[in-house]
Design an enzyme around this catalytic site. Structure first.
Site, PDB file in Angstrom:
ATOM      1  N   LYS A  22      -0.483  -5.174  -4.422  1.00 38.50           N
ATOM      2  CA  LYS A  22      -0.846  -5.518  -5.799  1.00 38.50           C
ATOM      3  C   LYS A  22      -1.695  -4.411  -6.444  1.00 38.50           C
ATOM      4  O   LYS A  22      -2.037  -3.426  -5.787  1.00 38.50           O
ATOM      5  CB  LYS A  22      -1.582  -6.865  -5.804  1.00 38.50           C
ATOM      6  CG  LYS A  22      -0.743  -8.026  -5.247  1.00 38.50           C
ATOM      7  CD  LYS A  22       0.543  -8.226  -6.028  1.00 38.50           C
ATOM      8  CE  LYS A  22       1.252  -9.537  -5.847  1.00 38.50           C
ATOM      9  NZ  LYS A  22       1.678 -10.002  -4.555  1.00 38.50           N
TER      10      LYS A  22
HETATM   11  C1  LIG Z   1       2.123 -11.659  -4.466  1.00 38.59           C
HETATM   12  C2  LIG Z   1       2.428 -12.838  -5.302  1.00 38.59           C
HETATM   13  C3  LIG Z   1       1.951 -14.119  -4.995  1.00 38.59           C
HETATM   14  C4  LIG Z   1       1.257 -14.441  -3.713  1.00 38.59           C
HETATM   15  O1  LIG Z   1       0.096 -13.725  -3.501  1.00 38.59           O
HETATM   16  P1  LIG Z   1      -0.624 -13.792  -2.072  1.00 38.59           P
HETATM   17  O2  LIG Z   1      -1.986 -13.262  -2.376  1.00 38.59           O
HETATM   18  O3  LIG Z   1       0.156 -12.933  -1.149  1.00 38.59           O
HETATM   19  O4  LIG Z   1      -0.645 -15.220  -1.661  1.00 38.59           O
HETATM   20  C5  LIG Z   1       2.199 -15.148  -5.873  1.00 38.59           C
HETATM   21  N1  LIG Z   1       2.919 -14.942  -6.995  1.00 38.59           N
HETATM   22  C6  LIG Z   1       3.411 -13.741  -7.312  1.00 38.59           C
HETATM   23  C7  LIG Z   1       4.178 -13.577  -8.581  1.00 38.59           C
HETATM   24  C8  LIG Z   1       3.207 -12.650  -6.475  1.00 38.59           C
HETATM   25  O5  LIG Z   1       3.734 -11.462  -6.774  1.00 38.59           O
END
Ligand SMILES: *Cc1c(COP(=O)(O)O)cnc(C)c1O
Length: 373
Positions: free
Chosen positions: A182
């Protein structure tokens, strides 16, 4: 062929600051739910013009707590996109509610569609989750009005969109992700904002077993015992991750800016050299530029394009395979069709984008894409 340095889809920016922050936590001997977590929550809240935030160990946990803390449960329906990561819908199932998948607006606007959401509302609909696809901010004022006029809660899956536009400011609750790919990372981790203070405090309680006091307060003698007032979870963030998050968040705005510049460069090169490719959203869109999505011409063999790019050392991906077509959901909702989502998903390709890319990397990706087509 000498492929040279490979170009990854998304890579975290990590360095000396993160190492030092992690070492300092180890030296301190206090490993979870301490001052770094509080400081990280405070900094994150401030960046989003919120009073408070609750740190959790993933965005998935955050989405679960947003729904649980808002009182959504069995018998309720929640409108969700299908063009998203599966966690958006999974969180709805965790609380025993029914995810109602909504189509996207259109190819150049792959956010969940207002008109389709309206058409799928029933007497049981309680909330809508919007996801800021690729970091491109959904029309939050329009969704706020949509929710208010129907008495629904507006929840944001803001995993792609930290610190951009009005994200986190107009919804009832928002969940963010610090997973390794992210815009900022703590390896695993997340954050929740909620505009109603009592909902946020309920989320804080549910994060740690529904316990009324925490270990730090008890250790400091501020409290000697605790009560358990709800069925909670262990969704706590630790001090190591929070210390790393504090380092990352101090550079988030700069990184988001670098991502936007790379996205503009991609747009310019693609418009010039590959006019048959279309790019969702417009040039001026409010975005954290988490992804660089493009739409290949219809009937292009995407697997071969991806294989060609891979052989040139360029990593690509698809965002996303529609959630309603995964076996788990298809078994529950057979014959469910979302034509715009399915068409978009069949042509989408995500190109590398992260602050470590140079302008020549972008040129290299576009020229390899041209060769592939
Ligand atoms: C990465 C992601 C998640 C989940 O995030 P985590 O921190 O890995 O639980 C949820 N929604 C979207 C759109 C994502 O890209």
């Amino acid at each position: 062929m000498n492929v040279g340095k490979s170009i990854s889809l998304g890579a975290p920016t990590l360095g000396k600051e993160e190492k030092q922050a992690l070492c300092a936590v180890v030296d301190s001997g206090w490993l979870t739910m301490g001052e770094h977590v509080s400081a990280f929550e405070h900094t994150f809240a401030e960046l989003h013009q919120a009073e408070k935030a609750v740190a959790v160990n993933s965005c998935t946990a955050g989405l679960h707590l947003c729904l649980l803390g808002s009182g959504i449960g069995p018998g309720d329906e929640v409108l969700v996109p299908s063009l998203t990561f599966v966690a958006t819908a999974g969180a709805v199932r965790y609380v025993g509610a029914k995810p109602v998948f909504v189509d996207i607006e259109r190819d150049d606007l792959p956010h969940i569609a207002l008109s389709d959401a309206a058409a799928r509302c029933t007497a049981r609909t309680r909330a809508v989750i919007v996801m800021h696809y690729g970091g491109y901010v959904a029309d939050l004022p329009a969704w706020r009005e949509f929710a208010d006029s129907r008495g629904l809660l507006l929840i944001e899956d803001a995993a792609h969109a930290p610190a951009v536009g009005e994200v986190g400011r107009l919804s009832d609750a928002a969940a963010f992700s610090f997973f390794s790919n992210k815009n900022m990372t703590t390896a695993e981790g997340g954050m929740v904002l909620a505009r109603d203070r009592s909902v946020l405090e309920r989320i804080r309680l549910l994060r740690s077993h529904g316990m009324t006091t925490n270990t730090l307060d008890r250790t400091r003698g501020h409290a000697y015992t605790y009560d358990v007032t709800a069925l909670g979870y262990n969704y706590r963030l630790d001090e190591l991750r929070a210390a790393m998050g504090l380092m990352q968040i101090s550079r988030l705005l700069q990184w988001n800016g670098q991502r936007r510049e790379l996205a503009s460069l991609y747009r310019a090169h693609i418009r010039e050299h590959l006019p048959e490719i279309s790019i969702p959203f417009t040039h001026e869109w409010d975005t954290a530029a988490h992804l660089m999505p493009i739409l290949l011409p219809a009937y292009t063999d995407r697997e071969r394009v991806m294989a060609h790019l891979r052989s040139a050392g360029i990593q690509t991906s698809i965002h996303y395979p529609p959630v309603h077509l995964f076996s788990y959901y298809r078994n529950q909702f057979p014959d469910y069709a979302l034509p715009h989502t399915e068409a978009f998903s069949s042509r989408e390709l995500s190109l590398p984008i992260h602050p470590g890319l140079s302008t020549s990397d972008v040129e290299k990706v576009v020229s390899a894409l041209r060769d592939a087509l």
